[in-house]
Design an enzyme around this catalytic site. Sequence first.
Site, PDB file in Angstrom:
ATOM      1  N   MET A 163    -105.979   4.567  71.178  1.00  0.00           N
ATOM      2  CA  MET A 163    -107.341   4.123  70.837  1.00  0.00           C
ATOM      3  C   MET A 163    -107.280   3.401  69.493  1.00  0.00           C
ATOM      4  O   MET A 163    -106.798   3.970  68.506  1.00  0.00           O
ATOM      5  CB  MET A 163    -108.343   5.276  70.761  1.00  0.00           C
ATOM      6  CG  MET A 163    -109.762   4.751  70.514  1.00  0.00           C
ATOM      7  SD  MET A 163    -110.967   6.006  70.085  1.00  0.00           S
ATOM      8  CE  MET A 163    -111.392   6.618  71.690  1.00  0.00           C
ATOM      9  N   GLU A 171    -123.101  10.770  77.810  1.00  0.00           N
ATOM     10  CA  GLU A 171    -123.342  10.028  79.061  1.00  0.00           C
ATOM     11  C   GLU A 171    -122.152  10.213  80.013  1.00  0.00           C
ATOM     12  O   GLU A 171    -122.319  10.214  81.235  1.00  0.00           O
ATOM     13  CB  GLU A 171    -123.615   8.538  78.781  1.00  0.00           C
ATOM     14  CG  GLU A 171    -122.416   7.640  78.573  1.00  0.00           C
ATOM     15  CD  GLU A 171    -121.625   7.952  77.315  1.00  0.00           C
ATOM     16  OE1 GLU A 171    -122.213   8.464  76.356  1.00  0.00           O
ATOM     17  OE2 GLU A 171    -120.404   7.680  77.303  1.00  0.00           O
ATOM     18  N   ASP A 172    -120.958  10.408  79.437  1.00  0.00           N
ATOM     19  CA  ASP A 172    -119.767  10.619  80.272  1.00  0.00           C
ATOM     20  C   ASP A 172    -119.740  12.037  80.857  1.00  0.00           C
ATOM     21  O   ASP A 172    -119.319  12.244  81.998  1.00  0.00           O
ATOM     22  CB  ASP A 172    -118.485  10.311  79.501  1.00  0.00           C
ATOM     23  CG  ASP A 172    -118.485  10.908  78.101  1.00  0.00           C
ATOM     24  OD1 ASP A 172    -119.485  11.523  77.696  1.00  0.00           O
ATOM     25  OD2 ASP A 172    -117.473  10.772  77.394  1.00  0.00           O
ATOM     26  N   ASP A 175    -113.641   1.544  78.104  1.00  0.00           N
ATOM     27  CA  ASP A 175    -113.946   1.330  76.683  1.00  0.00           C
ATOM     28  C   ASP A 175    -113.126   0.146  76.169  1.00  0.00           C
ATOM     29  O   ASP A 175    -111.974  -0.032  76.579  1.00  0.00           O
ATOM     30  CB  ASP A 175    -113.557   2.571  75.862  1.00  0.00           C
ATOM     31  CG  ASP A 175    -114.651   3.629  75.867  1.00  0.00           C
ATOM     32  OD1 ASP A 175    -115.608   3.499  76.646  1.00  0.00           O
ATOM     33  OD2 ASP A 175    -114.530   4.596  75.075  1.00  0.00           O
ATOM     34  N   HIS A 179    -111.510   3.255  64.696  1.00  0.00           N
ATOM     35  CA  HIS A 179    -112.784   2.637  64.316  1.00  0.00           C
ATOM     36  C   HIS A 179    -113.751   3.696  63.816  1.00  0.00           C
ATOM     37  O   HIS A 179    -113.582   4.890  64.086  1.00  0.00           O
ATOM     38  CB  HIS A 179    -113.396   1.897  65.512  1.00  0.00           C
ATOM     39  CG  HIS A 179    -113.750   2.815  66.656  1.00  0.00           C
ATOM     40  ND1 HIS A 179    -114.933   3.525  66.707  1.00  0.00           N
ATOM     41  CD2 HIS A 179    -113.067   3.161  67.779  1.00  0.00           C
ATOM     42  CE1 HIS A 179    -114.968   4.245  67.815  1.00  0.00           C
ATOM     43  NE2 HIS A 179    -113.835   4.057  68.483  1.00  0.00           N
ATOM     44  N   TRP A 224    -124.804   7.464  70.881  1.00  0.00           N
ATOM     45  CA  TRP A 224    -123.498   8.034  71.225  1.00  0.00           C
ATOM     46  C   TRP A 224    -123.605   9.431  71.836  1.00  0.00           C
ATOM     47  O   TRP A 224    -124.374  10.248  71.364  1.00  0.00           O
ATOM     48  CB  TRP A 224    -122.626   8.100  69.963  1.00  0.00           C
ATOM     49  CG  TRP A 224    -121.218   8.522  70.254  1.00  0.00           C
ATOM     50  CD1 TRP A 224    -120.167   7.698  70.543  1.00  0.00           C
ATOM     51  CD2 TRP A 224    -120.720   9.859  70.302  1.00  0.00           C
ATOM     52  NE1 TRP A 224    -119.041   8.445  70.779  1.00  0.00           N
ATOM     53  CE2 TRP A 224    -119.354   9.779  70.635  1.00  0.00           C
ATOM     54  CE3 TRP A 224    -121.290  11.114  70.116  1.00  0.00           C
ATOM     55  CZ2 TRP A 224    -118.536  10.890  70.770  1.00  0.00           C
ATOM     56  CZ3 TRP A 224    -120.477  12.240  70.254  1.00  0.00           C
ATOM     57  CH2 TRP A 224    -119.115  12.113  70.578  1.00  0.00           C
ATOM     58  N   ARG A 267    -117.883   4.995  63.716  1.00  0.00           N
ATOM     59  CA  ARG A 267    -119.026   4.966  64.633  1.00  0.00           C
ATOM     60  C   ARG A 267    -119.833   3.700  64.339  1.00  0.00           C
ATOM     61  O   ARG A 267    -120.064   3.360  63.181  1.00  0.00           O
ATOM     62  CB  ARG A 267    -119.861   6.238  64.393  1.00  0.00           C
ATOM     63  CG  ARG A 267    -121.006   6.490  65.319  1.00  0.00           C
ATOM     64  CD  ARG A 267    -120.621   6.975  66.712  1.00  0.00           C
ATOM     65  NE  ARG A 267    -119.547   7.959  66.811  1.00  0.00           N
ATOM     66  CZ  ARG A 267    -119.683   9.275  66.665  1.00  0.00           C
ATOM     67  NH1 ARG A 267    -120.836   9.793  66.403  1.00  0.00           N
ATOM     68  NH2 ARG A 267    -118.654  10.085  66.809  1.00  0.00           N
ATOM     69  N   ASP A 271    -111.787  -0.250  73.327  1.00  0.00           N
ATOM     70  CA  ASP A 271    -110.768   0.057  72.314  1.00  0.00           C
ATOM     71  C   ASP A 271    -109.610   0.886  72.847  1.00  0.00           C
ATOM     72  O   ASP A 271    -108.814   1.420  72.079  1.00  0.00           O
ATOM     73  CB  ASP A 271    -111.426   0.784  71.132  1.00  0.00           C
ATOM     74  CG  ASP A 271    -112.258   1.978  71.566  1.00  0.00           C
ATOM     75  OD1 ASP A 271    -111.980   2.527  72.641  1.00  0.00           O
ATOM     76  OD2 ASP A 271    -113.179   2.358  70.825  1.00  0.00           O
TER      77      ASP A 271
HETATM   78  N1  UDP Z   1    -119.275  -0.071  72.183  1.00  0.00           N
HETATM   79  C1  UDP Z   1    -119.322  -1.354  71.652  1.00  0.00           C
HETATM   80  N2  UDP Z   1    -120.099  -1.610  70.559  1.00  0.00           N
HETATM   81  C2  UDP Z   1    -120.825  -0.637  69.966  1.00  0.00           C
HETATM   82  C3  UDP Z   1    -120.763   0.664  70.489  1.00  0.00           C
HETATM   83  C4  UDP Z   1    -119.970   0.924  71.576  1.00  0.00           C
HETATM   84  O1  UDP Z   1    -118.671  -2.266  72.159  1.00  0.00           O
HETATM   85  O2  UDP Z   1    -121.510  -0.938  68.970  1.00  0.00           O
HETATM   86  C5  UDP Z   1    -118.533   0.179  73.439  1.00  0.00           C
HETATM   87  C6  UDP Z   1    -117.039  -0.042  73.337  1.00  0.00           C
HETATM   88  O3  UDP Z   1    -116.544  -0.421  74.583  1.00  0.00           O
HETATM   89  C7  UDP Z   1    -116.567   1.347  72.945  1.00  0.00           C
HETATM   90  C8  UDP Z   1    -117.431   2.209  73.842  1.00  0.00           C
HETATM   91  O4  UDP Z   1    -118.702   1.542  73.841  1.00  0.00           O
HETATM   92  O5  UDP Z   1    -115.187   1.540  73.158  1.00  0.00           O
HETATM   93  C9  UDP Z   1    -117.567   3.659  73.400  1.00  0.00           C
HETATM   94  O6  UDP Z   1    -118.018   3.769  72.063  1.00  0.00           O
HETATM   95  P1  UDP Z   1    -117.072   4.429  70.948  1.00  0.00           P
HETATM   96  O7  UDP Z   1    -115.748   3.715  70.961  1.00  0.00           O
HETATM   97  O8  UDP Z   1    -117.794   4.442  69.650  1.00  0.00           O
HETATM   98  O9  UDP Z   1    -116.909   5.930  71.459  1.00  0.00           O
HETATM   99  P2  UDP Z   1    -115.677   6.931  71.241  1.00  0.00           P
HETATM  100  O10 UDP Z   1    -115.179   7.176  72.628  1.00  0.00           O
HETATM  101  O11 UDP Z   1    -114.657   6.271  70.367  1.00  0.00           O
HETATM  102  O12 UDP Z   1    -116.251   8.131  70.614  1.00  0.00           O
HETATM  103  C1  BGC Z   2    -119.041  13.968  74.030  1.00  0.00           C
HETATM  104  C2  BGC Z   2    -118.509  12.840  74.873  1.00  0.00           C
HETATM  105  C3  BGC Z   2    -117.328  12.190  74.172  1.00  0.00           C
HETATM  106  C4  BGC Z   2    -116.289  13.248  73.823  1.00  0.00           C
HETATM  107  C5  BGC Z   2    -115.081  12.687  73.111  1.00  0.00           C
HETATM  108  C6  BGC Z   2    -117.936  14.932  73.663  1.00  0.00           C
HETATM  109  O1  BGC Z   2    -118.434  15.921  72.814  1.00  0.00           O
HETATM  110  O2  BGC Z   2    -120.055  14.657  74.765  1.00  0.00           O
HETATM  111  O3  BGC Z   2    -119.533  11.913  75.108  1.00  0.00           O
HETATM  112  O4  BGC Z   2    -116.752  11.216  75.000  1.00  0.00           O
HETATM  113  O5  BGC Z   2    -116.876  14.243  73.016  1.00  0.00           O
HETATM  114  O6  BGC Z   2    -115.394  12.077  71.923  1.00  0.00           O
HETATM  115 MN    MN Z   3    -113.712   4.389  70.718  1.00  0.00          MN
END
Ligand code: UDP
Ligand code: BGC
Ligand code: MN
Length: 317
Positions: free
Chosen positions: A247, A220-221, A154, A250, A217, A252, A156
Amino acid sequence: MGCCRHLWRSRRLWRSRFSLVLLAAAFALSYAFFVAPSGPQAECPVVSPFFPLLTLEAIRKKRSTSVSPGGFYRPPDCRARHRTAIVVPYRKRLTHLGALLDHLHPFLQRQQLHYRIYLVEQWGNGTFNKGRLYNAGVREALRDATWSCIIFHDVDLLPEDDRNTYGCHQDKPSHLSVAIDKFAYRLYYPQAFGGVVAMTPDQFRKTNGYSNQFWGWGQEDDNLWQRVILSGMQAARPPEAIARYKMIKHERDAGNERNPRNVDLLRRTKLDWSSDGFNSSTYKLLSKELEPLYTHLMVDVGKKAPPYLRGNTTTPA
Ligand code: UDP
Ligand code: BGC
Ligand code: MN
């Protein structure tokens, strides 16, 4: 008696004058020590000259002396134990990208790694698809070299501990972002497998990579975690005390809203994982630029299928 009274008065006068002088001296001294400015007299500018450090250009100036074009590095004095490609999915997170590059290059160099950073940017404003970007990034990185390790990262997340090695475990895919400040530095759930993950190219092929079907969002992980188990492997994690990350805060992103359909897709992993993934990934590479601090891949991953086609893989126009 008159003379003495006079003398007495003047003595009182002198005494009060003396205390006045003492008071003034004390005042002057404390002013000099606590209030008066020491050092340069010129006022600092309204905009700090250090702020431009946050621009990519300034970070490039600071970091590119040690890095070759494309964000490539190998230790000058020894043969690296890991040849690592760092793949970062990306769109519209410029300040995060600056912070990551500024932090990651010295971190990776202290670990004496042979590495290259790939930024895989999703072209256009369509719904974000991180899995497709990762599959494309791996395909392109493997065209360049035989990497011994691929890190899925990621943009961030900033690693806090130099002992969190950006190399791969030979038998097990590793989840490296175990303890993130956002989750109070605790593993957020036992199957967590997002943030930063390390896999050898063989492990990645064995899991069939990421699903191409998770638009927006979420999950996928979790799907990748299941692929690791379904392909007969186990995941490894470095200790919580080492695998620590900050982290960058940020909201969404627009175009990456939570997709409730991903929860249904996750339930189908067992049925879909061997036909949907790295082996069925399609994308269009629009450009590949060797930027001073990273290799920039601009990728068209196609569009989310309209409802009547859901379930079918889309290909870019
Ligand atoms: N990301 C990005 N632009 C976007 C959405 C996602 O660059 O508009 C990439 C970025 O690397 C980010 C990762 O996808 O860290 C995961 O998305 P996000 O940080 O929103 O997920 P989180 O893990 O914080 O819930
Ligand atoms: C989501 C994952 C996410 C995690 C942490 C879970 O509920 O399924 O995709 O990475 O929360 O935010
Ligand atoms: Mn993030």
